[in-house]
Design a protein around this motif. Sequence first.
Motif, mmCIF file in Angstrom:
data_model
loop_
_atom_site.group_PDB
_atom_site.id
_atom_site.type_symbol
_atom_site.label_atom_id
_atom_site.label_comp_id
_atom_site.label_asym_id
_atom_site.label_seq_id
_atom_site.Cartn_x
_atom_site.Cartn_y
_atom_site.Cartn_z
ATOM 1 N N ALA A 118 29.437 15.071 -51.733
ATOM 2 C CA ALA A 118 29.744 14.962 -50.305
ATOM 3 C C ALA A 118 29.940 13.501 -49.902
ATOM 4 O O ALA A 118 30.858 13.173 -49.143
ATOM 5 C CB ALA A 118 28.639 15.610 -49.473
ATOM 6 N N ALA A 119 29.094 12.614 -50.402
ATOM 7 C CA ALA A 119 29.209 11.191 -50.063
ATOM 8 C C ALA A 119 30.520 10.606 -50.595
ATOM 9 O O ALA A 119 31.183 9.819 -49.906
ATOM 10 C CB ALA A 119 28.015 10.420 -50.602
ATOM 11 N N LEU A 120 30.895 10.995 -51.812
ATOM 12 C CA LEU A 120 32.151 10.497 -52.370
ATOM 13 C C LEU A 120 33.346 11.018 -51.578
ATOM 14 O O LEU A 120 34.287 10.262 -51.296
ATOM 15 C CB LEU A 120 32.280 10.892 -53.844
ATOM 16 C CG LEU A 120 31.364 10.130 -54.803
ATOM 17 C CD1 LEU A 120 31.403 10.756 -56.193
ATOM 18 C CD2 LEU A 120 31.726 8.654 -54.861
ATOM 19 N N ARG A 121 33.318 12.271 -51.195
ATOM 20 C CA ARG A 121 34.408 12.833 -50.385
ATOM 21 C C ARG A 121 34.459 12.159 -49.011
ATOM 22 O O ARG A 121 35.529 11.846 -48.503
ATOM 23 C CB ARG A 121 34.239 14.340 -50.228
ATOM 24 C CG ARG A 121 34.549 15.115 -51.490
ATOM 25 C CD ARG A 121 34.316 16.587 -51.294
ATOM 26 N NE ARG A 121 35.218 17.121 -50.287
ATOM 27 C CZ ARG A 121 36.228 17.948 -50.539
ATOM 28 N NH1 ARG A 121 36.445 18.344 -51.760
ATOM 29 N NH2 ARG A 121 36.996 18.386 -49.561
ATOM 30 N N ARG A 122 33.283 11.924 -48.426
ATOM 31 C CA ARG A 122 33.184 11.318 -47.102
ATOM 32 C C ARG A 122 33.761 9.903 -47.084
ATOM 33 O O ARG A 122 34.326 9.454 -46.098
ATOM 34 C CB ARG A 122 31.700 11.308 -46.711
ATOM 35 C CG ARG A 122 31.401 10.802 -45.365
ATOM 36 C CD ARG A 122 29.899 10.964 -45.064
ATOM 37 N NE ARG A 122 29.676 10.668 -43.690
ATOM 38 C CZ ARG A 122 29.632 9.429 -43.206
ATOM 39 N NH1 ARG A 122 29.733 8.411 -44.002
ATOM 40 N NH2 ARG A 122 29.462 9.231 -41.913
ATOM 41 N N ASN A 123 33.610 9.194 -48.194
ATOM 42 C CA ASN A 123 34.009 7.790 -48.256
ATOM 43 C C ASN A 123 35.268 7.543 -49.084
ATOM 44 O O ASN A 123 35.638 6.393 -49.308
ATOM 45 C CB ASN A 123 32.856 6.957 -48.810
ATOM 46 C CG ASN A 123 31.650 7.021 -47.904
ATOM 47 O OD1 ASN A 123 31.741 6.685 -46.732
ATOM 48 N ND2 ASN A 123 30.526 7.477 -48.424
ATOM 49 N N ALA A 124 35.938 8.586 -49.528
ATOM 50 C CA ALA A 124 37.118 8.450 -50.394
ATOM 51 C C ALA A 124 38.242 7.652 -49.732
ATOM 52 O O ALA A 124 39.021 6.982 -50.410
ATOM 53 C CB ALA A 124 37.616 9.824 -50.816
ATOM 54 N N TRP A 125 38.322 7.673 -48.422
ATOM 55 C CA TRP A 125 39.403 6.988 -47.717
ATOM 56 C C TRP A 125 39.431 5.486 -47.981
ATOM 57 O O TRP A 125 40.496 4.861 -47.885
ATOM 58 C CB TRP A 125 39.325 7.268 -46.215
ATOM 59 C CG TRP A 125 38.090 6.739 -45.562
ATOM 60 C CD1 TRP A 125 36.872 7.347 -45.488
ATOM 61 C CD2 TRP A 125 37.951 5.489 -44.895
ATOM 62 N NE1 TRP A 125 35.981 6.546 -44.817
ATOM 63 C CE2 TRP A 125 36.618 5.401 -44.436
ATOM 64 C CE3 TRP A 125 38.823 4.434 -44.634
ATOM 65 C CZ2 TRP A 125 36.131 4.294 -43.745
ATOM 66 C CZ3 TRP A 125 38.340 3.333 -43.928
ATOM 67 C CH2 TRP A 125 37.009 3.275 -43.493
ATOM 68 N N VAL A 126 38.310 4.884 -48.358
ATOM 69 C CA VAL A 126 38.310 3.438 -48.610
ATOM 70 C C VAL A 126 39.085 3.086 -49.874
ATOM 71 O O VAL A 126 39.454 1.926 -50.069
ATOM 72 C CB VAL A 126 36.887 2.832 -48.649
ATOM 73 C CG1 VAL A 126 36.138 3.097 -47.365
ATOM 74 C CG2 VAL A 126 36.109 3.310 -49.841
ATOM 75 N N LEU A 127 39.359 4.076 -50.726
ATOM 76 C CA LEU A 127 40.134 3.832 -51.940
ATOM 77 C C LEU A 127 41.603 3.521 -51.644
ATOM 78 O O LEU A 127 42.317 3.054 -52.531
ATOM 79 C CB LEU A 127 40.025 5.023 -52.894
ATOM 80 C CG LEU A 127 38.619 5.286 -53.441
ATOM 81 C CD1 LEU A 127 38.608 6.568 -54.258
ATOM 82 C CD2 LEU A 127 38.117 4.104 -54.260
ATOM 83 N N LEU A 128 42.038 3.740 -50.416
ATOM 84 C CA LEU A 128 43.415 3.410 -50.051
ATOM 85 C C LEU A 128 43.711 1.929 -50.247
ATOM 86 O O LEU A 128 44.867 1.544 -50.451
ATOM 87 C CB LEU A 128 43.695 3.807 -48.603
ATOM 88 C CG LEU A 128 43.747 5.301 -48.328
ATOM 89 C CD1 LEU A 128 43.767 5.566 -46.828
ATOM 90 C CD2 LEU A 128 44.947 5.928 -49.014
ATOM 91 N N SER A 129 42.692 1.095 -50.210
ATOM 92 C CA SER A 129 42.892 -0.349 -50.360
ATOM 93 C C SER A 129 43.434 -0.716 -51.743
ATOM 94 O O SER A 129 43.927 -1.823 -51.934
ATOM 95 C CB SER A 129 41.595 -1.100 -50.089
ATOM 96 O OG SER A 129 40.631 -0.774 -51.073
ATOM 97 N N ILE A 130 43.377 0.188 -52.697
ATOM 98 C CA ILE A 130 43.887 -0.081 -54.039
ATOM 99 C C ILE A 130 45.414 -0.128 -54.045
ATOM 100 O O ILE A 130 46.017 -0.827 -54.851
ATOM 101 C CB ILE A 130 43.385 0.991 -55.041
ATOM 102 C CG1 ILE A 130 41.878 0.884 -55.198
ATOM 103 C CG2 ILE A 130 44.077 0.863 -56.380
ATOM 104 C CD1 ILE A 130 41.266 1.987 -56.028
ATOM 105 N N ILE A 131 46.048 0.575 -53.141
ATOM 106 C CA ILE A 131 47.511 0.641 -53.112
ATOM 107 C C ILE A 131 48.062 -0.749 -52.781
ATOM 108 O O ILE A 131 47.727 -1.316 -51.739
ATOM 109 C CB ILE A 131 48.005 1.678 -52.078
ATOM 110 C CG1 ILE A 131 47.460 3.063 -52.426
ATOM 111 C CG2 ILE A 131 49.528 1.684 -52.006
ATOM 112 C CD1 ILE A 131 47.677 4.103 -51.355
ATOM 113 N N GLY A 135 48.273 -0.770 -48.769
ATOM 114 C CA GLY A 135 47.064 0.053 -48.820
ATOM 115 C C GLY A 135 46.062 -0.326 -47.744
ATOM 116 O O GLY A 135 45.414 0.540 -47.150
ATOM 117 N N GLY A 136 45.942 -1.630 -47.489
ATOM 118 C CA GLY A 136 45.037 -2.082 -46.434
ATOM 119 C C GLY A 136 45.444 -1.559 -45.067
ATOM 120 O O GLY A 136 44.606 -1.181 -44.250
#
Length: 173
Positions: A118-131, A135-136
């Motif tokens: 649940a925590a990983l799903r909740r915070n997955a959106w921060v991975l957009l910064s990798i693009i 991405g930012g």
Amino acid sequence: MTQPPDGVQPQAPSSTAPGADVIARFIAKIVDGVVLFVIMSLVTMIVRPMLPGPRGFFTPGIGLTGLGIATIVLSVISAAIYVAYLSLLETSRGQTIGKMVMKLRVVGPDGGNPSMQAALRRNAWVLLSIIPWFGGLLQVAVAAYIGYTIYDSSDNVGWHDNFAGGTRVIKIG
């Protein structure tokens, strides 16, 4: 830390407690951002000299190859640290440092700390910064959308809380 008497279970926060408002959650996110900025500054000082590309802040005539590799590597490391920070603290304590300061706590659907999934799903959106390159901007847009969904919700639950299976951020203390 004191233990409850035998036969008495420690009380989990109520899953019906009122959700924390968007302003308190935003301030907690700013505090976490400062903590992560310090951590990432230290990591960058250690890792950057090992990567190809220019060493100075402004280096005229550089190609994108070395700078691009360094940027991508540091973006991946940064995103991994950000997700780990949020997810590990939310699953182990129910709070990040920002949430501790603001007296907030993340709870799962059962009222206890959220699961790692649940925590990983909740915070997955921060991975957009990798693009690379935008991405930012995507991350900022998603953060704004999450803020809007918290604000627009009658119980202060954001889109990412629903995506995580029903997590909530509550006010404690």
